[in-house]
Design a protein around this motif. Structure first.
Motif, PDB file in Angstrom:
ATOM      1  N   MET A  77       0.892  -1.138  -0.129  1.00 26.69           N
ATOM      2  CA  MET A  77      -0.115  -0.040  -0.221  1.00 26.69           C
ATOM      3  C   MET A  77       0.981   1.378  -0.044  1.00 26.69           C
ATOM      4  SD  MET A  77      -3.259  -0.926   2.332  1.00 26.69           S
ATOM      5  CE  MET A  77      -2.052  -1.161   3.929  1.00 26.69           C
ATOM      6  N   ALA A  78       1.936   1.156   0.884  1.00 26.38           N
ATOM      7  CA  ALA A  78       3.003   2.430   0.890  1.00 26.38           C
ATOM      8  C   ALA A  78       3.259   2.939  -0.431  1.00 26.38           C
ATOM      9  CB  ALA A  78       3.820   2.371   1.765  1.00 26.38           C
ATOM     10  N   PRO A  79       3.873   2.087  -1.457  1.00 24.98           N
ATOM     11  CA  PRO A  79       4.519   2.701  -2.834  1.00 24.98           C
ATOM     12  C   PRO A  79       3.250   3.133  -3.876  1.00 24.98           C
ATOM     13  CG  PRO A  79       5.304   0.604  -1.939  1.00 24.98           C
ATOM     14  CD  PRO A  79       4.465   0.713  -1.208  1.00 24.98           C
ATOM     15  N   VAL A  80       2.240   2.188  -3.488  1.00 22.40           N
ATOM     16  CA  VAL A  80       0.989   2.732  -4.299  1.00 22.40           C
ATOM     17  C   VAL A  80       0.631   4.236  -3.949  1.00 22.40           C
ATOM     18  CG1 VAL A  80      -1.315   2.357  -4.829  1.00 22.40           C
ATOM     19  CG2 VAL A  80       0.300   0.339  -4.768  1.00 22.40           C
ATOM     20  N   ALA A  81       0.389   4.384  -2.552  1.00 25.87           N
ATOM     21  CA  ALA A  81      -0.024   5.799  -2.146  1.00 25.87           C
ATOM     22  C   ALA A  81       1.141   7.000  -2.467  1.00 25.87           C
ATOM     23  CB  ALA A  81      -0.321   5.705  -0.532  1.00 25.87           C
ATOM     24  N   ILE A  82       2.183   6.614  -2.363  1.00 24.49           N
ATOM     25  CA  ILE A  82       3.240   7.699  -2.641  1.00 24.49           C
ATOM     26  C   ILE A  82       2.983   7.753  -4.214  1.00 24.49           C
ATOM     27  CG2 ILE A  82       5.714   8.103  -2.599  1.00 24.49           C
ATOM     28  CD1 ILE A  82       5.786   6.757  -0.197  1.00 24.49           C
ATOM     29  N   GLY A  83       3.039   6.743  -4.935  1.00 21.54           N
ATOM     30  CA  GLY A  83       2.889   6.859  -6.442  1.00 21.54           C
ATOM     31  C   GLY A  83       1.749   7.504  -6.871  1.00 21.54           C
ATOM     32  N   VAL A  84       0.854   7.394  -6.279  1.00 23.59           N
ATOM     33  CA  VAL A  84      -0.458   8.046  -6.916  1.00 23.59           C
ATOM     34  C   VAL A  84      -0.235   9.699  -6.484  1.00 23.59           C
ATOM     35  CG1 VAL A  84      -2.987   8.461  -6.143  1.00 23.59           C
ATOM     36  CG2 VAL A  84      -2.168   6.057  -6.599  1.00 23.59           C
ATOM     37  N   ALA A  85       0.255   9.999  -5.415  1.00 21.13           N
ATOM     38  CA  ALA A  85       0.447  11.357  -4.705  1.00 21.13           C
ATOM     39  C   ALA A  85       1.361  11.923  -5.760  1.00 21.13           C
ATOM     40  CB  ALA A  85       1.013  11.294  -3.348  1.00 21.13           C
ATOM     41  N   TYR A  86       2.519  11.235  -6.327  1.00 21.27           N
ATOM     42  CA  TYR A  86       3.439  11.742  -7.185  1.00 21.27           C
ATOM     43  C   TYR A  86       2.708  12.078  -8.267  1.00 21.27           C
ATOM     44  CZ  TYR A  86       7.181  11.950 -10.480  1.00 21.27           C
ATOM     45  OH  TYR A  86       8.138  12.720 -11.494  1.00 21.27           O
ATOM     46  N   LEU A  87       1.752  11.164  -8.888  1.00 20.72           N
ATOM     47  CA  LEU A  87       0.979  11.600 -10.205  1.00 20.72           C
ATOM     48  C   LEU A  87       0.255  12.610 -10.060  1.00 20.72           C
ATOM     49  CD1 LEU A  87       0.275   8.073 -11.364  1.00 20.72           C
ATOM     50  CD2 LEU A  87       2.069   9.330 -12.444  1.00 20.72           C
ATOM     51  N   GLY A  88      -0.470  12.710  -8.919  1.00 22.55           N
ATOM     52  CA  GLY A  88      -1.614  13.929  -8.779  1.00 22.55           C
ATOM     53  C   GLY A  88      -2.800  14.004  -9.738  1.00 22.55           C
ATOM     54  N   GLY A  89      -3.329  15.016 -10.115  1.00 22.39           N
ATOM     55  CA  GLY A  89      -4.466  15.076 -11.034  1.00 22.39           C
ATOM     56  C   GLY A  89      -5.488  14.129 -10.718  1.00 22.39           C
ATOM     57  N   TRP A  90      -6.453  13.598 -11.801  1.00 29.76           N
ATOM     58  CA  TRP A  90      -7.221  12.911 -11.690  1.00 29.76           C
ATOM     59  C   TRP A  90      -7.080  11.435 -10.978  1.00 29.76           C
ATOM     60  CZ3 TRP A  90      -7.812   7.958 -13.946  1.00 29.76           C
ATOM     61  CH2 TRP A  90      -6.906   7.744 -14.756  1.00 29.76           C
ATOM     62  N   PHE A 112      -5.092  10.863  -8.503  1.00 26.35           N
ATOM     63  CA  PHE A 112      -5.127  11.088  -6.971  1.00 26.35           C
ATOM     64  C   PHE A 112      -6.457  11.222  -6.641  1.00 26.35           C
ATOM     65  CE2 PHE A 112      -4.631  14.047  -3.362  1.00 26.35           C
ATOM     66  CZ  PHE A 112      -3.794  13.107  -2.763  1.00 26.35           C
ATOM     67  N   ALA A 113      -7.382  11.928  -7.310  1.00 25.27           N
ATOM     68  CA  ALA A 113      -8.677  12.426  -6.802  1.00 25.27           C
ATOM     69  C   ALA A 113      -9.432  10.797  -6.838  1.00 25.27           C
ATOM     70  CB  ALA A 113      -9.274  13.180  -7.999  1.00 25.27           C
ATOM     71  N   VAL A 114      -9.265  10.149  -8.196  1.00 26.09           N
ATOM     72  CA  VAL A 114      -9.882   8.761  -7.835  1.00 26.09           C
ATOM     73  C   VAL A 114      -9.566   7.866  -6.875  1.00 26.09           C
ATOM     74  CG1 VAL A 114     -10.279   6.480  -9.316  1.00 26.09           C
ATOM     75  CG2 VAL A 114     -10.342   8.984 -10.496  1.00 26.09           C
ATOM     76  N   PHE A 115      -8.299   8.022  -6.381  1.00 23.46           N
ATOM     77  CA  PHE A 115      -7.938   7.167  -5.500  1.00 23.46           C
ATOM     78  C   PHE A 115      -8.627   7.293  -4.105  1.00 23.46           C
ATOM     79  CE2 PHE A 115      -4.859   6.531  -1.828  1.00 23.46           C
ATOM     80  CZ  PHE A 115      -4.304   5.134  -1.857  1.00 23.46           C
ATOM     81  N   ILE A 164     -21.043  10.446   6.790  1.00 23.69           N
ATOM     82  CA  ILE A 164     -20.795  11.039   5.464  1.00 23.69           C
ATOM     83  C   ILE A 164     -19.843  12.120   5.639  1.00 23.69           C
ATOM     84  CG2 ILE A 164     -22.100  12.525   3.834  1.00 23.69           C
ATOM     85  CD1 ILE A 164     -24.663  11.016   4.450  1.00 23.69           C
ATOM     86  N   GLY A 165     -19.706  13.071   6.816  1.00 27.87           N
ATOM     87  CA  GLY A 165     -18.997  14.142   6.843  1.00 27.87           C
ATOM     88  C   GLY A 165     -17.419  13.758   6.922  1.00 27.87           C
ATOM     89  N   TYR A 166     -17.140  12.387   7.786  1.00 31.34           N
ATOM     90  CA  TYR A 166     -16.238  11.645   7.976  1.00 31.34           C
ATOM     91  C   TYR A 166     -15.381  11.264   6.427  1.00 31.34           C
ATOM     92  CZ  TYR A 166     -12.883   8.262   9.842  1.00 31.34           C
ATOM     93  OH  TYR A 166     -11.863   7.630  10.409  1.00 31.34           O
ATOM     94  N   ALA A 167     -16.522  10.436   5.618  1.00 29.83           N
ATOM     95  CA  ALA A 167     -15.970  10.009   4.498  1.00 29.83           C
ATOM     96  C   ALA A 167     -15.667  11.133   3.434  1.00 29.83           C
ATOM     97  CB  ALA A 167     -17.079   9.106   3.911  1.00 29.83           C
ATOM     98  N   GLY A 168     -16.539  12.208   3.510  1.00 30.91           N
ATOM     99  CA  GLY A 168     -16.649  13.232   2.575  1.00 30.91           C
ATOM    100  C   GLY A 168     -15.035  14.107   2.892  1.00 30.91           C
ATOM    101  N   SER A 169     -14.909  14.241   4.228  1.00 36.14           N
ATOM    102  CA  SER A 169     -13.772  15.195   4.364  1.00 36.14           C
ATOM    103  C   SER A 169     -12.474  14.172   4.146  1.00 36.14           C
ATOM    104  CB  SER A 169     -13.718  15.448   5.852  1.00 36.14           C
ATOM    105  OG  SER A 169     -13.850  14.179   6.767  1.00 36.14           O
ATOM    106  N   MET A 170     -12.319  12.727   4.170  1.00 30.58           N
ATOM    107  CA  MET A 170     -11.499  11.823   4.006  1.00 30.58           C
ATOM    108  C   MET A 170     -11.237  12.228   2.301  1.00 30.58           C
ATOM    109  SD  MET A 170      -9.510   9.419   5.189  1.00 30.58           S
ATOM    110  CE  MET A 170     -10.529   8.436   6.322  1.00 30.58           C
ATOM    111  N   MET A 171     -12.031  12.180   1.434  1.00 35.27           N
ATOM    112  CA  MET A 171     -11.927  12.657   0.141  1.00 35.27           C
ATOM    113  C   MET A 171     -11.383  13.949  -0.132  1.00 35.27           C
ATOM    114  SD  MET A 171     -13.374  14.462  -2.554  1.00 35.27           S
ATOM    115  CE  MET A 171     -15.218  14.582  -1.699  1.00 35.27           C
ATOM    116  N   LEU A 172     -12.022  15.029   0.201  1.00 32.37           N
ATOM    117  CA  LEU A 172     -11.998  16.557   0.212  1.00 32.37           C
ATOM    118  C   LEU A 172     -10.521  17.002   0.532  1.00 32.37           C
ATOM    119  CD1 LEU A 172     -13.240  18.835  -1.208  1.00 32.37           C
ATOM    120  CD2 LEU A 172     -14.413  19.366   0.887  1.00 32.37           C
ATOM    121  N   ALA A 173      -9.970  16.715   1.480  1.00 29.95           N
ATOM    122  CA  ALA A 173      -8.942  17.435   2.331  1.00 29.95           C
ATOM    123  C   ALA A 173      -7.722  16.887   1.733  1.00 29.95           C
ATOM    124  CB  ALA A 173      -8.815  16.804   3.813  1.00 29.95           C
TER     125      ALA A 173
END
Length: 280
Positions: free
Chosen positions: A25-38, A40-43, A117-126
């Motif tokens: 999971m760690a390399p995937v999370a860092i790789g997605v953060a590096y790519l950014g854009g859509w 990262f948003a989908v992740f 919903i607030g918990y999950a929504g902020s998990m996505m938005l922040a």
């Protein structure tokens, strides 16, 4: 991403599963953060939907597909707004989704569903707001990962090695003050490494930020433990081998990224939240 309350009781085989899962999971999370854009948003949309599914399962059971679809739809639509630089509209949509969902649930579950919903929504938005589209956003996400993961790992091993007084036994009986202190010290060291790696950052200020975020991440872990204890659940789900659910992995990160975004918005506004967090 913090350890469940009973990690010291994990069997060696389960610990091996945890290590293997984290190594994936760690390399995937860092790789997605590096790519950014859509990407990262989908992740983070997928992570938020998993958290929402787990939360609704804890509160109302697994047979509420209509509630999951309606609440999940609000989160997906909010993610599109956030990704297209409309974060305020995204927040409003999450709030409206929470209010709409509260109409269709029993009164005893209403506040819990709204909170979910607030918990999950902020998990996505922040994370989406903090990451943005520039290199500073990537550095901010890496700092968060370093702080939360180091806090998690060193709190676990320091607590096992030293023991001592319990941190909050009524909520998480196995956590100790020694583990909390060890995790926080480790997070400060990790923040120094991140500041050195990216360069141009005030190391003392970043260490102070790491100190705050480490404490907040541990508070997020305890909060999720309290929620699970309230609903007599050991894990939020079994989606991640050896780790439990997505909530169990992201409780500390959720709390830390909320505070990180708050600091970033206070100092840099919606235009440059990552710079507001990192540049002092």
């Amino acid at each position: 991403m913090t350890a469940p309350a009973d990690t010291s009781e994990r069997k060696p085989s389960n610990l091996l599963l945890r290590v293997i899962s984290a190594a994936v999971m760690a390399p995937v999370a860092i790789g997605v953060a590096y790519l950014g854009g859509w990407v990262f948003a989908v992740f983070w949309v997928l992570a938020a939907l998993a958290v929402l599914w787990e939360w609704i399962g804890l509160v109302a059971g697994r047979d509420h597909r209509l509630m999951l679809v309606s609440c999940g739809g609000a989160i997906v639509a909010a993610a599109v707004l956030a990704w297209t630089d409309h974060p305020v509209a995204a927040v409003l949509l999450i709030v409206l989704g929470a209010l709409a969902a509260s109409i269709f649930v029993p009164r005893t579950q209403r506040l819990w569903i709204v909170a979910g919903i607030g918990y999950a929504g902020s998990m996505m938005l922040a994370p989406i707001v903090l990451r943005g589209e520039d290199w500073t956003g990537f550095a901010a996400i890496v700092l968060l990962f370093a702080v939360v993961w180091t806090t998690d790992v060193l709190a676990y091993f320091t607590g096992r090695a030293i023991g001592g007084p319990k941190l909050m036994p009524s909520v998480s009986p196995k956590k100790t003050w020694s583990g909390a202190v060890g995790g926080t010290i480790g997070a400060i060291v990790a923040s120094w490494a991140v500041a050195t790696m990216f360069g141009g950052l005030n190391i003392a200020a970043i260490a102070a930020v790491a100190f705050v975020l480490s404490i907040v991440s541990q508070a997020g872990d305890l909060l999720e433990s309290q929620v699970k204890r309230h609903f007599n659940a050991k894990d939020a789900s079994q989606l991640i081998p050896g780790h439990g659910g997505v909530m169990d992995r992201l409780d500390g990160f959720w709390a830390a990224v909320i505070v990180a975004v708050a600091i970033g918005l206070w100092r840099g506004g919606f235009d440059e939240p990552a710079r507001g967090l990192l540049i002092w």
